[in-house]
Write an enzyme that holds these catalytic residues in place. Sequence first.
Site, mmCIF file in Angstrom:
data_model
loop_
_atom_site.group_PDB
_atom_site.id
_atom_site.type_symbol
_atom_site.label_atom_id
_atom_site.label_comp_id
_atom_site.label_asym_id
_atom_site.label_seq_id
_atom_site.Cartn_x
_atom_site.Cartn_y
_atom_site.Cartn_z
ATOM 1 C CG ASP A 275 -2.123 0.977 0.795
ATOM 2 O OD1 ASP A 275 -2.093 1.638 -0.204
ATOM 3 O OD2 ASP A 275 -3.346 0.724 1.742
HETATM 4 C C1 BGC Z 1 -4.904 3.402 0.109
HETATM 5 C C2 BGC Z 1 -5.196 2.402 -1.393
HETATM 6 C C3 BGC Z 1 -5.101 3.048 -2.546
HETATM 7 C C4 BGC Z 1 -3.460 3.618 -2.358
HETATM 8 C C5 BGC Z 1 -3.469 4.438 -3.877
HETATM 9 C C6 BGC Z 1 -3.779 4.105 -0.110
HETATM 10 O O1 BGC Z 1 -3.707 5.243 0.722
HETATM 11 O O2 BGC Z 1 -4.823 2.657 1.109
HETATM 12 O O3 BGC Z 1 -6.304 1.759 -0.860
HETATM 13 O O4 BGC Z 1 -5.365 2.174 -3.346
HETATM 14 O O5 BGC Z 1 -3.557 4.701 -1.410
HETATM 15 O O6 BGC Z 1 -4.106 5.670 -3.657
#
Ligand code: BGC
Length: 743
Positions: A275
């Site tokens: 993530d």
């Molecule tokens: C979130 C993800 C997301 C990623 C990219 C993160 O902060 O937890 O779900 O896909 O950002 O934007």
Amino acid sequence: MSNQFKAILLLNVLFFICGCHTKTRNKEDAFINNLLSRMTIDEKIGQMNQVSWGDWNDLARKGQIGSALNLTDPVALKEMQRCAVEESRLGIPVLVSRDVVHGYKTMQPIPLGQAATFNPELIEKGARMAAIEATSAGIRWTFAPMVDISRDARWGRIAESFGEDPYLSAILGSAMVKGFQGDSLNDPTSMAACVKHFAGYGAAEGGRDYNSTLIPQNELMNVYLVPFDAARKAGVATVMCAFSDNDGIPCTANKFLLQDILRDEWKFDGFVVSDWASIAEMVIHGFASDSKEAAMKALHAGVNMEMVSGTYLSNLKALLEEGKVSISQIDDAVRNILRVKYRLGLFENPYFVTNKDVFYAQNHLDIARKLAEQSAILLKNTGQILPLDSNTIQSIAVVGPMADAPYEQMGTWSFDGEKEQTITPLTAIRDYIGNKANVIYEPCLAYSRDKDPKGIIQAVSKVKQADVIVAFVGEEAILSGEAHSMADLNLKGAQTDLIEELKLTGKPVVMIVMAGRPLVIEKELNDVNAAIYMFHPGTMGGPAIADLLFGKAVPSGKTPVTFPKMVGQIPIYYNHKMTGRPATRKEILLDSIPIEAGQTSLGCTSFYLDAGFDPLFPFGFGLSYTTFEYGTPELNMPVFGKQDILKASCTLRNTGDYEATETVQLYIRDLVGSLSRPVKELKGFQRIFLKPGQEKTVVFELPIDNLAFWNAEGKNVVENGDFQLWISTDSSIGNPIHFKVED
Ligand code: BGC
């Protein structure tokens, strides 16, 4: 045709299919291995790097971007891809990604709203249309579906989930994967899906985002991993690990999840992305002393691509030289990434054709409208006040901060949706009514958190003149979603006062709630005559609610999560365990407790003195303008073997005046297990359309195999014994019938 001949024919067909599949796999492997053999260590590490800022073209030329995130300018995108394909040494294309969660331009209801439709076919269509729009802007990888089981409405990300049930999340998550990925990833309108957040992120303690989780093995296997396994079976191309740590191990470094389960048991052959900065954040977690150690731990666990924090780019080469990671670990990661790029057809077709005509195309608007309509949950309809009769109403008051809030109704993760294209309830109601009646519009509050009562006071005398008041309340988009947890789930600002004042007018009040989560609305519900709940419904939320209010459509949505009466009941979910002292509903509650009551006089059972036991609305609940009558369920036999298929049937009759759809739900309970089992588990559902007076027999086929669970011996098996089965309108009612499973 003799049976023997049929069997031979079938075998030949199977061999042919397997042969073709093996040939494709061989071609794919040969391509990837050949490419890998020509890559330098720097180029390999470059593929493992996902970038969200910087000098894109330069990084692409140097082969330092495996994937680009949030680069949206089509001209810049094409130029970056040209640099990668034409000017980097090996010409490996960049995989372009973005969070296309519930639509790209045409915004559909937020995923929690989509879950309320209980309609996988429609959700698949919605994901397909999102892919068509997003790929025409160059995006070939989306970070969805999020299938985190969400039992806590305080957690803002409940909005992005399919709710609390593993079975429903599994079915709907798989539908979304199929929609995004289409029939073949290779199609230029297909996006690789990414199932997230692996795993257990929804169990964040206290519903506070990013918080730790404490999920024991039984819950992990039987609840939290179920929809991930289903997405994997549906062919999901990528997996994102969660930010959270479970029982002390950040998911970004969890070898049990990323290796033992995902690769060894499930044979997943796509790639795993971290993530956002979750590798670097392991230092903050206190799980790695510096970013180098964090990179090492993430690679060892099985994270293939790093989202934005660059610890792989800065450290993997040194770690390799020091013998702390192996070249085969790096090669495996790169192979997985190249495999997805290969399957997407990026090597043959790295560019995209910009096609703005697909944005807000009529069939996309139609799908978004259907989804919004089917996501609406009728919670109350005293005196059958709904639907409203547009022919007899002379004047209708449309009030509240969500009545004309085009940005807010799109909900969280609406990066690319445009409020100018969104049709609000006010606009749709005006369109619907035309000049047949007078529409009085009074927002009363400027936005959902507005505490200033001035607007309410001024509005009351005007709205009093209307025949009916429709009040749009709820939450703004920013109040749910990532990092938007909430400890108080009451309506914000002066919205409760607004409803109270509207009640005092003596006019019938219909309340429409638009929110990112189930809010605590018991008081407001008592003050109104009818209520419809819509999780943020997207671009076409206005026309959908107008259709429902005036009876052009009939509500069919069902709650995908349990609605609490009070925040203190959370976590509250229908598929809980029995306990040794379940509530009897005869318990004495707070206001009836005698003074100086004896210690054991209130009922020694599992309930709250102030809230009792029951929720405000159970899972699977939703009324209709019509009424349905359920017959007694019947089974094809009383005792089943492990290989059998259970057939359960039940008559369903439309006993009201409207043609409508009912979502019929099948629940079971495994009465005794080697581990205590949930009081109910959803195992099937069907949307059944009936005309007034029409009756159908609804048949469910449930392979007994589907009753398997991860048991006390760590085996996924069906245990012999007694079961109960319900076919019902929601998770709280109906009389069970019994069956047995034996060897
Ligand atoms: C979130 C993800 C997301 C990623 C990219 C993160 O902060 O937890 O779900 O896909 O950002 O934007």
